[in-house]
Write a protein that holds these residues in place. Structure first.
Motif, PDB file in Angstrom:
ATOM      1  N   HIS A   1      14.530  42.451   2.853  1.00  0.00           N
ATOM      2  CA  HIS A   1      15.762  42.673   3.628  1.00  0.00           C
ATOM      3  C   HIS A   1      15.537  42.583   5.134  1.00  0.00           C
ATOM      4  O   HIS A   1      16.489  42.392   5.885  1.00  0.00           O
ATOM      5  N   LEU A   2      14.277  42.740   5.553  1.00  0.00           N
ATOM      6  CA  LEU A   2      13.905  42.535   6.942  1.00  0.00           C
ATOM      7  C   LEU A   2      12.407  42.283   6.977  1.00  0.00           C
ATOM      8  O   LEU A   2      11.682  42.653   6.054  1.00  0.00           O
ATOM      9  N   SER A   3      11.977  41.636   8.052  1.00  0.00           N
ATOM     10  CA  SER A   3      10.554  41.312   8.166  1.00  0.00           C
ATOM     11  C   SER A   3       9.792  42.518   8.716  1.00  0.00           C
ATOM     12  O   SER A   3      10.378  43.420   9.328  1.00  0.00           O
ATOM     13  N   LEU A   4       8.490  42.501   8.523  1.00  0.00           N
ATOM     14  CA  LEU A   4       7.642  43.543   9.082  1.00  0.00           C
ATOM     15  C   LEU A   4       7.771  43.564  10.603  1.00  0.00           C
ATOM     16  O   LEU A   4       7.847  44.640  11.217  1.00  0.00           O
ATOM     17  N   ALA A   5       7.832  42.394  11.216  1.00  0.00           N
ATOM     18  CA  ALA A   5       7.977  42.316  12.673  1.00  0.00           C
ATOM     19  C   ALA A   5       9.294  42.947  13.131  1.00  0.00           C
ATOM     20  O   ALA A   5       9.332  43.675  14.126  1.00  0.00           O
ATOM     21  N   THR A   6      10.375  42.689  12.404  1.00  0.00           N
ATOM     22  CA  THR A   6      11.667  43.283  12.758  1.00  0.00           C
ATOM     23  C   THR A   6      11.633  44.794  12.587  1.00  0.00           C
ATOM     24  O   THR A   6      12.130  45.539  13.443  1.00  0.00           O
ATOM     25  N   ALA A   7      11.035  45.278  11.496  1.00  0.00           N
ATOM     26  CA  ALA A   7      10.932  46.722  11.284  1.00  0.00           C
ATOM     27  C   ALA A   7      10.163  47.378  12.424  1.00  0.00           C
ATOM     28  O   ALA A   7      10.564  48.434  12.929  1.00  0.00           O
ATOM     29  N   ARG A   8       9.073  46.758  12.871  1.00  0.00           N
ATOM     30  CA  ARG A   8       8.304  47.293  14.003  1.00  0.00           C
ATOM     31  C   ARG A   8       9.125  47.262  15.289  1.00  0.00           C
ATOM     32  O   ARG A   8       9.103  48.209  16.070  1.00  0.00           O
ATOM     33  N   ASP A   9       9.831  46.155  15.526  1.00  0.00           N
ATOM     34  CA  ASP A   9      10.677  46.059  16.721  1.00  0.00           C
ATOM     35  C   ASP A   9      11.739  47.154  16.722  1.00  0.00           C
ATOM     36  O   ASP A   9      12.033  47.747  17.771  1.00  0.00           O
ATOM     37  N   LEU A  10      12.320  47.430  15.563  1.00  0.00           N
ATOM     38  CA  LEU A  10      13.339  48.471  15.477  1.00  0.00           C
ATOM     39  C   LEU A  10      12.750  49.857  15.769  1.00  0.00           C
ATOM     40  O   LEU A  10      13.414  50.695  16.385  1.00  0.00           O
ATOM     41  N   LEU A  11      11.513  50.093  15.363  1.00  0.00           N
ATOM     42  CA  LEU A  11      10.866  51.368  15.703  1.00  0.00           C
ATOM     43  C   LEU A  11      10.567  51.457  17.194  1.00  0.00           C
ATOM     44  O   LEU A  11      10.715  52.518  17.801  1.00  0.00           O
ATOM     45  N   ARG A  12      10.155  50.342  17.800  1.00  0.00           N
ATOM     46  CA  ARG A  12       9.944  50.326  19.255  1.00  0.00           C
ATOM     47  C   ARG A  12      11.251  50.609  19.984  1.00  0.00           C
ATOM     48  O   ARG A  12      11.289  51.406  20.929  1.00  0.00           O
ATOM     49  N   ASP A  13      12.333  49.952  19.548  1.00  0.00           N
ATOM     50  CA  ASP A  13      13.645  50.187  20.158  1.00  0.00           C
ATOM     51  C   ASP A  13      14.058  51.647  20.010  1.00  0.00           C
ATOM     52  O   ASP A  13      14.635  52.244  20.922  1.00  0.00           O
TER      53      ASP A  13
END
Length: 167
Positions: A74-86
């Motif tokens: 449903h989302l990439s690992l990179a997107t999940a990490r970016d969302l945590l940074r945000d």
């Protein structure tokens, strides 16, 4: 005791992400898949912005979050990490390094050492900062969070008690 007093008692404070610091604004999704699908929980910014995070000596900030939606595509690992940074930027005004932003990307049916209630993510963050369990607080909203803290040997605080929102 105020929220600031609680946070100042520890050198490291690790937070769960979903329904602790942020909530998903899209019905039916356990975690956001895009930047537009989340908002901070009430009181989070007010409490976390009282701290000068990640300065020499602490307090240090970390995130430990189960993110099985990655495994299901449903989302990439990179997107999940970016969302945590945000999330950390919006909530606390800082962005810790990737080693302090731990997530478990495994499917629910896959055994691993990182998925809470296993302590793997908490231990990795403590190791990254060089902080022992006795100086670490884990803040979460679910029984698996409380159990992960117990298994890691850290103190635990319910998120609604720290931030003052209703569950």
């Amino acid at each position: 005791m105020t929220e600031s007093d609680i946070l100042h008692r520890y050198r490291l404070v690790i937070f769960d992400a979903d329904d602790t610091l942020r909530r998903t604004t899209t019905p039916g999704k356990p975690c956001p898949h895009t930047p537009q699908e989340w908002e901070l929980m009430p009181g989070v910014r007010d409490v976390l912005r009282l701290q000068a995070w990640n300065q020499a000596g602490g307090p240090f900030l970390g995130i430990a979050s189960n993110q099985d939606q990655v495994a299901y595509g449903h989302l990439s690992l990179a997107t999940a990490r970016d969302l945590l940074r945000d999330l950390t930027r919006a909530a606390a005004g800082c962005v810790p390094g990737d080693q302090a932003l731990q997530l478990c990307p495994h499917a629910l049916e896959v055994a691993c050492t990182c998925r809470k209630p296993e302590p793997g993510m908490l231990l990795a963050i403590m190791n990254h900062y060089g902080v022992d369990p006795g100086h670490t607080l884990y803040v979460g909203n679910h029984e698996v969070d409380r159990e992960a803290a117990a298994r890691a040997g850290t103190a635990f605080c319910w998120s609604h008690e720290l931030f003052g929102y209703r569950v």
